[in-house]
Design an enzyme around this catalytic site. Structure first.
Site, short mmCIF file in Angstrom:
data_model
loop_
_atom_site.label_atom_id
_atom_site.label_comp_id
_atom_site.label_asym_id
_atom_site.label_seq_id
_atom_site.Cartn_x
_atom_site.Cartn_y
_atom_site.Cartn_z
N GLY A 183 0.84 -1.21 0.00
CA GLY A 183 0.00 0.00 0.00
C GLY A 183 0.87 1.25 0.00
O GLY A 183 0.68 2.16 -0.82
N HIS A 184 1.85 1.28 0.89
CA HIS A 184 2.78 2.42 0.93
C HIS A 184 3.54 2.54 -0.40
O HIS A 184 3.72 3.64 -0.92
CB HIS A 184 3.80 2.24 2.06
CG HIS A 184 3.24 2.20 3.44
ND1 HIS A 184 3.24 1.06 4.20
CD2 HIS A 184 2.67 3.16 4.20
CE1 HIS A 184 2.70 1.32 5.39
NE2 HIS A 184 2.34 2.59 5.42
N LYS B 161 -7.10 4.58 2.12
CA LYS B 161 -7.30 3.67 3.26
C LYS B 161 -7.70 4.47 4.50
O LYS B 161 -8.59 4.08 5.24
CB LYS B 161 -5.99 2.91 3.51
CG LYS B 161 -5.83 2.28 4.87
CD LYS B 161 -6.40 0.91 4.88
CE LYS B 161 -6.54 0.31 6.25
NZ LYS B 161 -5.51 0.66 7.20
N ASP B 162 -7.01 5.61 4.71
CA ASP B 162 -7.35 6.49 5.83
C ASP B 162 -8.15 7.66 5.23
O ASP B 162 -7.65 8.76 5.07
CB ASP B 162 -6.07 6.99 6.50
CG ASP B 162 -5.25 5.82 7.05
OD1 ASP B 162 -5.52 5.40 8.18
OD2 ASP B 162 -4.38 5.31 6.32
P1 AMP Z 1 0.78 4.92 7.78
O1 AMP Z 1 2.18 4.45 7.65
O2 AMP Z 1 -0.17 3.88 8.26
O3 AMP Z 1 0.67 6.23 8.51
O4 AMP Z 1 0.28 5.22 6.31
C1 AMP Z 1 1.01 6.09 5.46
C2 AMP Z 1 0.21 6.33 4.22
O5 AMP Z 1 -0.04 5.09 3.56
C3 AMP Z 1 -1.18 6.93 4.51
O6 AMP Z 1 -1.45 7.93 3.53
C4 AMP Z 1 -2.10 5.75 4.37
O7 AMP Z 1 -3.42 6.10 4.00
C5 AMP Z 1 -1.41 4.98 3.27
N1 AMP Z 1 -1.83 3.57 3.26
C6 AMP Z 1 -1.80 2.71 4.32
N2 AMP Z 1 -2.30 1.51 3.95
C7 AMP Z 1 -2.66 1.62 2.65
C8 AMP Z 1 -3.24 0.72 1.70
N3 AMP Z 1 -3.58 -0.53 2.01
N4 AMP Z 1 -3.47 1.19 0.44
C9 AMP Z 1 -3.14 2.46 0.10
N5 AMP Z 1 -2.59 3.34 0.95
C10 AMP Z 1 -2.35 2.94 2.21
#
Ligand code: AMP
Length: 257
Positions: free
Chosen positions: A36-37, A149-150
């Site tokens: 995702g990232h 996702k968020d």
């Molecule tokens: P985080 O590391 O959880 O703070 O997420 C960093 C970024 O990655 C944020 O913009 C999230 O929305 C995005 N993100 C997390 N999981 C996914 C996913 N499964 N698909 C797409 N983007 C994601």
């Protein structure tokens, strides 16, 4: 890929890249990276010529009872993955670099931060705008990519740049899922094999609710699938959005109606 740990080093590298004519793209993350990232990095590469990725587990967006201490930290593995998708700069700041004078912040989350996540995590979005505005100041990107996702977070950030006239284009990128449809999340690492099976019903139940609009039925289905507690299932921004607990893991997901 350059690994940079201080704001000064970052500023001089970015200044060099801008002088060379680069357009700066930015992907903020908390690490424990998954596909995702990496999809956000690929998206940022399509919209810019120099992609900065930050990894920082931000204390101000966790409440004291939440998982800040146990949040997975995998810096070396993350760096290797970022190389494979062509990130240009990995920014790994310390807490002291980002919060030199404590956690105060003049920027507050706006209307998009009301309800949904905020009902259950009341300090979360102020922490998110606090860190994202500090990271935006450090990186000064032209564009920044956030995951759908968020989804509420994406709306909060869009509202923040509009309200405070921050000259950065915010781009939303689609959710990346497993073959079973489970939205990838760093927190999935907390799930046992059995819990992953239960977690994989979440997306199906939410997707079904986009058709039936019967949110009470969706909540019942989640509980009978094995979820322990539902924080919310609601429709907003033409999306069905949900958050539910499986053991000690809190999952969120959403689908377009
Ligand atoms: P985080 O590391 O959880 O703070 O997420 C960093 C970024 O990655 C944020 O913009 C999230 O929305 C995005 N993100 C997390 N999981 C996914 C996913 N499964 N698909 C797409 N983007 C994601």
């Amino acid at each position: 890929m350059k690994i940079i740990r201080t704001k000064n080093d970052l500023s001089s590298e970015i200044a060099k890249r801008c002088e060379a004519g680069d357009k700066i793209g930015f992907v903020p993350t908390m690490g424990a990276l998954h596909d995702g990232h990496l999809s956000l990095v690929k998206c940022a590469k399509q919209h810019s010529s120099c992609v900065v990725v930050s990894i920082f587990v931000n204390p101000t967006q966790f409440a004291p009872n939440e998982d800040f201490d146990s949040y997975p930290r995998e810096e070396e593995k993350d760096a290797k993955q970022l190389e494979t998708v062509g990130a240009d700069i990995l920014f790994l700041p310390t807490k002291e670099a980002l919060y030199p004078d404590g956690y105060g912040c003049a920027i507050k989350a706006g209307k998009a931060a009301q309800g949904l996540e905020a009902t259950f995590r009341p300090t979360h979005f102020d922490g998110v705008v606090n860190i994202v505005s500090r990271l935006f100041d450090a990186v000064k990107p032209d564009i920044a990519v956030f995951g759908e996702k968020d989804y509420q977070q994406l709306q909060v950030i869009k509202e923040m740049v509009e309200t405070y006239n921050i000259p950065i284009e915010i781009i939303g990128a689609p959710i990346v899922r497993t073959d079973q449809g489970l939205a990838l999340s760093s927190r999935n690492a907390y799930l046992s094999e059995d819990e992953i099976k239960i977690a994989s019903t979440f997306n199906k139940i939410l997707r079904n609710a986009t058709q039936t609009k019967n949110l009470d039925k969706a909540k019942d289905e989640l509980l009978s699938s094995g979820f322990d507690k539902i924080d919310y299932i609601e429709i907003r921004w033409n999306r069905v959005l949900g958050a539910a607990w499986l053991g000690k893991t809190r999952l969120i997901d959403n689908f377009h109606v």
